[in-house]
Design a protein around this motif. Structure first.
Motif, PDB file in Angstrom:
ATOM      1  N   LYS A  53     -20.748-111.393 -30.139  1.00 45.40           N
ATOM      2  CA  LYS A  53     -20.897-109.983 -29.811  1.00 45.40           C
ATOM      3  C   LYS A  53     -20.180-109.724 -28.483  1.00 45.40           C
ATOM      4  CE  LYS A  53     -24.401-106.394 -29.897  1.00 45.40           C
ATOM      5  NZ  LYS A  53     -24.136-105.873 -28.560  1.00 45.40           N
ATOM      6  N   LYS A  54     -19.030-109.035 -28.580  1.00 48.15           N
ATOM      7  CA  LYS A  54     -18.231-108.828 -27.373  1.00 48.15           C
ATOM      8  C   LYS A  54     -18.045-107.342 -27.131  1.00 48.15           C
ATOM      9  CE  LYS A  54     -15.473-112.910 -28.401  1.00 48.15           C
ATOM     10  NZ  LYS A  54     -14.168-113.456 -28.700  1.00 48.15           N
ATOM     11  N   PRO A  55     -18.149-106.893 -25.867  1.00 44.13           N
ATOM     12  CA  PRO A  55     -17.810-105.484 -25.621  1.00 44.13           C
ATOM     13  C   PRO A  55     -16.321-105.240 -25.876  1.00 44.13           C
ATOM     14  CG  PRO A  55     -18.351-106.627 -23.555  1.00 44.13           C
ATOM     15  CD  PRO A  55     -18.566-107.603 -24.671  1.00 44.13           C
ATOM     16  N   LEU A  56     -15.988-104.025 -26.298  1.00 44.77           N
ATOM     17  CA  LEU A  56     -14.588-103.626 -26.454  1.00 44.77           C
ATOM     18  C   LEU A  56     -14.033-103.366 -25.056  1.00 44.77           C
ATOM     19  CD1 LEU A  56     -12.647-102.753 -28.869  1.00 44.77           C
ATOM     20  CD2 LEU A  56     -13.224-100.424 -28.180  1.00 44.77           C
ATOM     21  N   LEU A  57     -12.895-103.979 -24.740  1.00 43.83           N
ATOM     22  CA  LEU A  57     -12.331-103.849 -23.385  1.00 43.83           C
ATOM     23  C   LEU A  57     -11.119-102.924 -23.416  1.00 43.83           C
ATOM     24  CD1 LEU A  57     -12.451-107.581 -22.206  1.00 43.83           C
ATOM     25  CD2 LEU A  57     -14.241-105.833 -22.058  1.00 43.83           C
ATOM     26  N   ILE A  58     -11.217-101.807 -22.724  1.00 42.68           N
ATOM     27  CA  ILE A  58     -10.108-100.842 -22.695  1.00 42.68           C
ATOM     28  C   ILE A  58      -9.614-100.694 -21.257  1.00 42.68           C
ATOM     29  CG2 ILE A  58      -9.373 -98.502 -23.293  1.00 42.68           C
ATOM     30  CD1 ILE A  58     -11.741 -98.308 -25.192  1.00 42.68           C
ATOM     31  N   GLY A  59      -8.361-101.080 -21.026  1.00 49.08           N
ATOM     32  CA  GLY A  59      -7.755-100.909 -19.711  1.00 49.08           C
ATOM     33  C   GLY A  59      -7.358 -99.449 -19.512  1.00 49.08           C
ATOM     34  N   ILE A  60      -7.541 -98.951 -18.300  1.00 45.23           N
ATOM     35  CA  ILE A  60      -7.176 -97.573 -17.977  1.00 45.23           C
ATOM     36  C   ILE A  60      -6.119 -97.618 -16.874  1.00 45.23           C
ATOM     37  CG2 ILE A  60      -8.018 -95.330 -17.152  1.00 45.23           C
ATOM     38  CD1 ILE A  60      -9.264 -96.147 -19.844  1.00 45.23           C
ATOM     39  N   ALA A  61      -4.965 -96.975 -17.146  1.00 40.87           N
ATOM     40  CA  ALA A  61      -3.845 -97.114 -16.212  1.00 40.87           C
ATOM     41  C   ALA A  61      -2.882 -95.942 -16.334  1.00 40.87           C
ATOM     42  CB  ALA A  61      -3.085 -98.400 -16.534  1.00 40.87           C
ATOM     43  N   TYR A  62      -1.989 -95.812 -15.373  1.00 42.18           N
ATOM     44  CA  TYR A  62      -0.830 -94.912 -15.514  1.00 42.18           C
ATOM     45  C   TYR A  62       0.303 -95.733 -16.140  1.00 42.18           C
ATOM     46  CZ  TYR A  62      -3.467 -91.968 -12.311  1.00 42.18           C
ATOM     47  OH  TYR A  62      -4.456 -91.208 -11.743  1.00 42.18           O
ATOM     48  N   SER A  63       1.215 -95.042 -16.848  1.00 42.73           N
ATOM     49  CA  SER A  63       2.269 -95.791 -17.549  1.00 42.73           C
ATOM     50  C   SER A  63       3.185 -96.548 -16.582  1.00 42.73           C
ATOM     51  CB  SER A  63       3.064 -94.870 -18.472  1.00 42.73           C
ATOM     52  OG  SER A  63       3.591 -93.807 -17.751  1.00 42.73           O
ATOM     53  N   VAL A  64       3.293 -96.114 -15.320  1.00 42.46           N
ATOM     54  CA  VAL A  64       4.137 -96.869 -14.365  1.00 42.46           C
ATOM     55  C   VAL A  64       3.582 -98.267 -14.097  1.00 42.46           C
ATOM     56  CG1 VAL A  64       5.159 -94.952 -13.062  1.00 42.46           C
ATOM     57  CG2 VAL A  64       2.955 -95.891 -12.333  1.00 42.46           C
TER      58      VAL A  64
END
Ligand code: ADP
Ligand code: MG
Length: 203
Positions: A153-164
């Protein structure tokens, strides 16, 4: 090698901080809308995000939306070189930690393994979902349980960033925990089958 990684982090942080305030407002709006448009708020009961620091995309609009919806929202709290997660609804009281980052009260903290999704700020990412952070290894230590092949059971990992912040290729270290997806002002990129399944836009 160490020097290279340090200068890469410096360069990427500088680029992130150099984004003009008008671009930043537009980009943050797109990023928040992209997160809101995924099925996360309906499907993910326990979502952690972060309060922006050092020019990171601000998720205020998402946090406000999440606070008003069915998912429980959490913010990271520093504890013994790792992160634990405290419930936070928009407007709750916050206090500065030793890095001058605001944290909620620690009355009902959760370990990362009990979250369903974690929105993670980052300094750099590549086309495969490898991530470079600020260099403290806090998220890697917190998420190291996910590298155990027996972990189910793993949390979903979503990176948050600007495209640069996208770079050609990051050579992951053995302790680095890869991302399932990244959201920038240009939209969503999925790296894992789980992310493709979980984050599809509801029709
Ligand atoms: N699971 C772990 N256990 C122990 N130390 C770790 C772990 N993950 C990372 N670290 C330590 O944190 C340091 C920074 O990690 P790194 O991946 O370079 O930073 P970041 O992910 O913040 O960019 C590493 O040098 C490593 O020693
Ligand atoms: Mg790392």
């Amino acid at each position: 090698m160490l020097q290279t990684a340090t200068s890469l982090r410096q360069l990427l942080r500088q680029q992130r901080n150099n984004i003009s305030s008008s671009d930043r407002a537009k980009f943050d709006y797109s990023i928040n809308q992209s997160i809101i448009k995924t099925a996360l708020l309906m499907r993910s009961p326990k979502i952690a995000s972060y309060l922006a620091n050092d020019g990171e995309p601000a998720l205020n609009l998402f946090i406000k939306t999440c606070s008003a919806g069915p998912s429980n929202h959490y913010l990271p709290v520093l504890s013994k070189q790792q992160l634990i997660f405290s419930p936070y609804s928009w407007g709750d009281e916050l206090k500065n930690n030793c890095f001058n980052i605001l944290e909620p009260s620690t009355k009902h903290v959760l370990p990362a393994r009990l979250l369903s999704t974690i929105l993670i700020p980052l300094v750099g990412f590549d086309h495969q979902g490898h991530r470079v952070g600020m260099g403290g290894g806090y998220y890697d230590r917190t998420l190291s349980f996910m590298l155990n092949p027996l972990c189910q059971k793993k949390p979903l990992l979503i990176g948050i960033a600007y495209s640069v912040q996208k770079i050609e290729e990051i050579k992951p270290q053995p302790w680095d925990v890869p991302l399932d997806a990244v959201i920038t002002e240009r939209g969503l990129s999925c790296f894992s089958i789980k992310a493709k399944h979980y984050l599809r836009t509801p029709s």
